[in-house]
Design a protein around this motif. Structure first.
Motif, mmCIF file in Angstrom:
data_model
loop_
_atom_site.group_PDB
_atom_site.id
_atom_site.type_symbol
_atom_site.label_atom_id
_atom_site.label_comp_id
_atom_site.label_asym_id
_atom_site.label_seq_id
_atom_site.Cartn_x
_atom_site.Cartn_y
_atom_site.Cartn_z
ATOM 1 N N LEU A 121 8.100 -0.072 3.093
ATOM 2 C CA LEU A 121 7.101 0.234 5.036
ATOM 3 C C LEU A 121 6.522 -0.714 4.592
ATOM 4 C CD1 LEU A 121 5.022 3.363 5.528
ATOM 5 C CD2 LEU A 121 6.947 2.433 6.694
ATOM 6 N N THR A 122 5.797 -2.501 5.639
ATOM 7 C CA THR A 122 4.951 -3.127 5.733
ATOM 8 C C THR A 122 3.815 -3.110 4.852
ATOM 9 O OG1 THR A 122 4.547 -4.058 7.912
ATOM 10 C CG2 THR A 122 6.815 -4.621 7.341
ATOM 11 N N ASP A 123 2.922 -3.942 4.564
ATOM 12 C CA ASP A 123 1.668 -3.579 4.371
ATOM 13 C C ASP A 123 0.822 -2.803 5.182
ATOM 14 O OD1 ASP A 123 2.566 -4.278 1.950
ATOM 15 O OD2 ASP A 123 1.300 -6.129 1.875
ATOM 16 N N SER A 124 1.391 -3.581 6.630
ATOM 17 C CA SER A 124 0.790 -3.567 7.957
ATOM 18 C C SER A 124 1.665 -1.845 8.671
ATOM 19 C CB SER A 124 1.346 -3.871 9.024
ATOM 20 O OG SER A 124 2.093 -4.809 9.256
ATOM 21 N N ALA A 125 2.867 -1.547 8.415
ATOM 22 C CA ALA A 125 2.816 -0.551 8.374
ATOM 23 C C ALA A 125 1.845 0.737 7.765
ATOM 24 C CB ALA A 125 4.786 -0.149 8.521
ATOM 25 N N ALA A 126 2.460 0.703 6.376
ATOM 26 C CA ALA A 126 1.645 1.705 5.443
ATOM 27 C C ALA A 126 0.204 1.209 5.736
ATOM 28 C CB ALA A 126 1.975 0.600 4.066
ATOM 29 N N TRP A 127 -1.015 0.540 5.871
ATOM 30 C CA TRP A 127 -2.282 0.807 6.533
ATOM 31 C C TRP A 127 -2.007 1.640 7.764
ATOM 32 C CZ3 TRP A 127 -6.343 0.888 4.383
ATOM 33 C CH2 TRP A 127 -7.384 0.977 5.482
ATOM 34 N N ASP A 128 -1.061 1.235 8.763
ATOM 35 C CA ASP A 128 -1.220 1.886 9.608
ATOM 36 C C ASP A 128 -1.251 3.859 9.724
ATOM 37 O OD1 ASP A 128 -2.248 -0.311 11.413
ATOM 38 O OD2 ASP A 128 0.345 -0.105 12.246
#
Length: 138
Positions: A121-128
């Motif tokens: 996952l991208t960092d933003s997708a992982a955070w979401d």
């Protein structure tokens, strides 16, 4: 893997046994056998005294007429299913062996013709995803 395991446990496609084993880099056959045995109800003092060959025989006997899915998580080298006692999955018996690995070479050793690559996952997708999951835990 947990999501796949949960879905299969709900009886998808007539699967009778779902076993999820974390293998990791040490790949000890007896540890894999013990994890499988626990899921099959074969564990206990009598089981602990058996050698690898007898454990494989017991696992084979318990699984041979069942439709199963075996999930081997994080393998680093070829896993010998016969040595463990896993009946060979075929189209006819409807059984499946699913595994995760970080190595294309391992896919080749395991006889995979068409591996499925899963991207991180991208960092933003992982955070979401983290935020979404942590909201549900309250």
């Amino acid at each position: 893997m947990g999501g796949i395991n949960n879905k299969l446990c709900d009886g998808v496609d007539g699967v009778q046994i779902v076993i999820w084993v974390v293998v990791s880099s040490d790949l000890r056959v007896e540890k894999i056998q013990d994890d499988i045995a626990e899921k099959l109800g074969l564990h206990g003092e009598e089981w602990d005294w058996k050698d690898k060959r007898h454990k494989a025989y017991d696992i084979q006997a318990r699984m041979k007429n069942k439709k199963f899915v075996l999930l081997l998580d994080n393998i680093w080298r070829k896993v010998n299913l016969e040595e463990i006692g896993i009946p060979f999955p075929t189209r006819e018996n409807g059984c499946k062996v699913v595994f995760t690995t970080r190595s294309r070479e391992v896919c080749g050793y395991m006889g995979v013709d068409d591996p499925m690559e899963v991207q991180c996952l991208t960092d933003s997708a992982a955070w979401d995803l983290f935020k979404k999951k942590s909201d549900h835990s309250r």
